[in-house]
Design a protein around this motif. Sequence first.
Motif, PDB file in Angstrom:
ATOM      1  N   ALA A   1       0.858  -1.173   0.000  1.00  0.00           N
ATOM      2  CA  ALA A   1       0.000   0.000   0.000  1.00  0.00           C
ATOM      3  C   ALA A   1       0.897   1.226   0.000  1.00  0.00           C
ATOM      4  O   ALA A   1       1.902   1.277   0.720  1.00  0.00           O
ATOM      5  CB  ALA A   1      -0.915   0.009   1.221  1.00  0.00           C
TER       6      ALA A   1
ATOM      7  N   ALA B   1       1.424   5.013   0.908  1.00  0.00           N
ATOM      8  CA  ALA B   1       0.877   5.932   1.905  1.00  0.00           C
ATOM      9  C   ALA B   1       1.762   7.162   2.015  1.00  0.00           C
ATOM     10  O   ALA B   1       2.532   7.314   2.967  1.00  0.00           O
ATOM     11  CB  ALA B   1       0.756   5.231   3.255  1.00  0.00           C
TER      12      ALA B   1
ATOM     13  N   VAL C   1       3.795   0.492   2.650  1.00  0.00           N
ATOM     14  CA  VAL C   1       3.439  -0.580   3.575  1.00  0.00           C
ATOM     15  C   VAL C   1       3.557  -1.896   2.822  1.00  0.00           C
ATOM     16  O   VAL C   1       2.941  -2.076   1.765  1.00  0.00           O
ATOM     17  CB  VAL C   1       2.013  -0.401   4.123  1.00  0.00           C
TER      18      VAL C   1
ATOM     19  N   TYR D   1       3.282  -7.465   8.386  1.00  0.00           N
ATOM     20  CA  TYR D   1       3.612  -6.339   7.512  1.00  0.00           C
ATOM     21  C   TYR D   1       4.698  -5.480   8.159  1.00  0.00           C
ATOM     22  O   TYR D   1       4.944  -5.546   9.365  1.00  0.00           O
ATOM     23  CB  TYR D   1       2.376  -5.489   7.234  1.00  0.00           C
TER      24      TYR D   1
ATOM     25  N   GLU E   1       6.952  -1.407   7.220  1.00  0.00           N
ATOM     26  CA  GLU E   1       6.899  -0.182   6.433  1.00  0.00           C
ATOM     27  C   GLU E   1       8.301   0.222   5.996  1.00  0.00           C
ATOM     28  O   GLU E   1       9.285   0.001   6.710  1.00  0.00           O
ATOM     29  CB  GLU E   1       6.257   0.949   7.230  1.00  0.00           C
TER      30      GLU E   1
ATOM     31  N   LEU F   1      -3.594  -4.909   0.601  1.00  0.00           N
ATOM     32  CA  LEU F   1      -3.352  -3.822   1.551  1.00  0.00           C
ATOM     33  C   LEU F   1      -3.907  -2.518   1.000  1.00  0.00           C
ATOM     34  O   LEU F   1      -3.840  -2.261  -0.209  1.00  0.00           O
ATOM     35  CB  LEU F   1      -1.849  -3.642   1.784  1.00  0.00           C
TER      36      LEU F   1
ATOM     37  N   SER G   1      -4.067   1.797   2.493  1.00  0.00           N
ATOM     38  CA  SER G   1      -3.719   2.709   3.574  1.00  0.00           C
ATOM     39  C   SER G   1      -4.279   4.083   3.262  1.00  0.00           C
ATOM     40  O   SER G   1      -4.055   4.622   2.172  1.00  0.00           O
ATOM     41  CB  SER G   1      -2.204   2.786   3.756  1.00  0.00           C
TER      42      SER G   1
ATOM     43  N   HIS H   1      -4.518   1.377   8.234  1.00  0.00           N
ATOM     44  CA  HIS H   1      -4.127   0.319   7.312  1.00  0.00           C
ATOM     45  C   HIS H   1      -5.244  -0.719   7.242  1.00  0.00           C
ATOM     46  O   HIS H   1      -5.732  -1.193   8.275  1.00  0.00           O
ATOM     47  CB  HIS H   1      -2.846  -0.375   7.772  1.00  0.00           C
TER      48      HIS H   1
ATOM     49  N   TYR I   1      -8.777  -3.667   9.923  1.00  0.00           N
ATOM     50  CA  TYR I   1      -7.952  -2.470   9.815  1.00  0.00           C
ATOM     51  C   TYR I   1      -7.223  -2.245  11.134  1.00  0.00           C
ATOM     52  O   TYR I   1      -7.646  -2.725  12.192  1.00  0.00           O
ATOM     53  CB  TYR I   1      -8.752  -1.242   9.392  1.00  0.00           C
TER      54      TYR I   1
ATOM     55  N   ASP J   1      -5.360   0.990  13.307  1.00  0.00           N
ATOM     56  CA  ASP J   1      -5.024   2.397  13.453  1.00  0.00           C
ATOM     57  C   ASP J   1      -4.531   2.635  14.872  1.00  0.00           C
ATOM     58  O   ASP J   1      -4.217   1.677  15.595  1.00  0.00           O
ATOM     59  CB  ASP J   1      -6.217   3.293  13.099  1.00  0.00           C
TER      60      ASP J   1
END
Length: 729
Positions: free
Chosen positions: A211, A213, A218, A225, A227, A250, A252, A257, A267, A269
Amino acid sequence: MKIYSVLITISLLVLLACGPTGGGRLKGSVKDEPYVTPVSVKYRVSPGWDGTELKKVVVNGDNSVFVLTDKGVFRDFPGEIISKDLMYSSLADKIPMDISIQEETGYLYYLYADRFLTNMHAGNICGQFPENQYIRLAVNKSGEVLLLGDRTSAVYRGNNKLSDIKLPEDRFIDLQVEAGKFYLLSPTSVYRLDNCQWSRIHRGEGITAMALAGDRIVIGTVDGYYETDEKGTVISEKNNRLPVPEIRKLLSANGRHWFATDFGAYYKDREGIRYFTEERWLDQNNVIDMTLDRSGNAYLLTPTGLNKIHFKEETLAGKATYLQDNLRKYHLRFGFSAEARLLDPEDPTSIRLEDNDNDGLWTSFYLGSQAFRYAVTKEKAAKQYVWESFEPYERLLVIHPITGFSGRTFERTGYIAGDTIPWRPAIDPDWWWKGTTSTDEFVGYIFVASVIDQFIAETPEEKQRVADYIDAIMTHIVSNDYYFIDYDGQPTLWGRWNPAYVNSFAETQFDRRLNSTLTIAGLQLAYRLTGKEIYKTEAYRMMEDHGYLENMKIPMKNIRFTSGFQHQGITMGQDWNHSDDEMAFLTYWVLYHYAFDDTLRDEYKKMINDHWEIEKPERNALWNLLTYGTSGEIDQKSVIWYLREFPADTRRYAVQNSHRKDVEFLPKDSIGNFREQSSRELLPKGERPMNRHNANEFQLDSDRGSNRILAGDEYLLPYWMARYLRVLE
């Protein structure tokens, strides 16, 4: 009677003005501000398209939903339906290889075997190429279109090819665009297209998803996962404390996420993780694709269904209104509050109401909610609803010939369901009634009588009506040596408060404490309502001669696994029955408010707090409020959390959580974890099985299925108590 009524009124006014006494930790009421909560929306495939394979989902800039299928492009229609998009006749009979949304504009693009196109820009964009070269496309904000094949890629601007670009690997997983740049993902690498060349910016192992972001990437793997920055440098360690660490897709956005897996989606957060699985949230667990609309709602695609997680703004008051209206429409059976059964789980209209072993107990939650509602609002409808549901309680006393005995429930002749053994013909030949009444029912009787006396009965006639009701029941119990005597002339299985029975339990068994509490609460209530001295005399005899007061004060920490006790062939003391919590806390309200004097009330306060202390991990709003309304202790944060997390959809879906890798499980230990707390932290209610208050809040799994619907009074009673006690404004 008038003196007692005045005393009760004064004590309640003091409670309203000052809050409960006893050093409560409430710092002030919480205002019912709007909050956002996830709600499941399941789209139905239009009739005629059954068996269509769903492959990919996108949402354009107008929040229109498009689904790529093996039959062509489907889209959303009113009524949560998806069906084939026939709006452009020139495209209706064509099946695209791929569809994609241009970044920023949200324009929908189609990729066919020999061209790509969009219906925007007056249809001018239509890039053509030899057939079957490309299978994926992405469109950046500048209008550049990247086409991806098995062995090659190309960039177009408008209808013109800018360049052919060799792929760096034979296999790719995903193609994405961010800030005008194209990114390609393989099982081992992340590539970015720079100056018409694929440049590797990150190498890893077991990569499954990515993803983009902002300045971060990510990276999803087969085990969690991590980053990286935009240069591919790892900036956060791998996190595999996730419900399902093997990640398929994925996303974001907005600090959140999203993860799609073959066992649901979730998800993460700053506030934690929310997990969405079948049956409550999804049509099945195999999530193959997902996307977000411009409002932040998520669309989760399975091979067979489109599922939306809609983030809806609501208030607790609005939810109470909805559940109350729903209960009145679909859950009232002769005045009883009833769980509904769906004759066909696929047909939400196939509702049938049937009797329940504990109609009298469950209805006390609904009746109690309306009593507290009337205390808060003085709405005439609330008072009317109380008397409507009190009528079946009164009828249970007279539907059979046994004086003072209350049946469990009743039904018209020829329509009884379930176990037929406890049923008997009523005095009226058109009806049957159910016997074997238990302590659960008794708790409902005294709780109902107490809240009607406190909040509803305003005239001498109304006061007498409630007094006569409880007097009949308690006279039956006292005159029958503290037993409920059934149609066969024998005590019922659980309607037993006789000292020989109560004190036969070890002090390590909660039944000894509980049954003593029920007995004294019932006698206190009967004395207050009727003024008959026998009830006070009997209460003190039970407390002093038979140790009921000492039984009631047995510390909860002493309750543990106790072997060797059987009651009519039933082994007891080897597990915790959460129905006992339910019975105890409802009874505490009666016990405390109808205490003979302040000395006893102080003793009751201590025992209530003692029980509440071990209940706190379950975060049950009702137990908190019943404690606060008596002894003054409360976990206000958990009350609001419970009310907000309680789903408006009260269907009892099958649920699975025991596979989750983000949950810290506790060992089942008959001594240290006698109450079966399965996890360190309590999961949100929308992720757990939907149960009444007599179940373990830490229950993780349920294969019950989705053909049962709770009435919703599990929410209504704590909501209106919170309003009455000024915990919630």
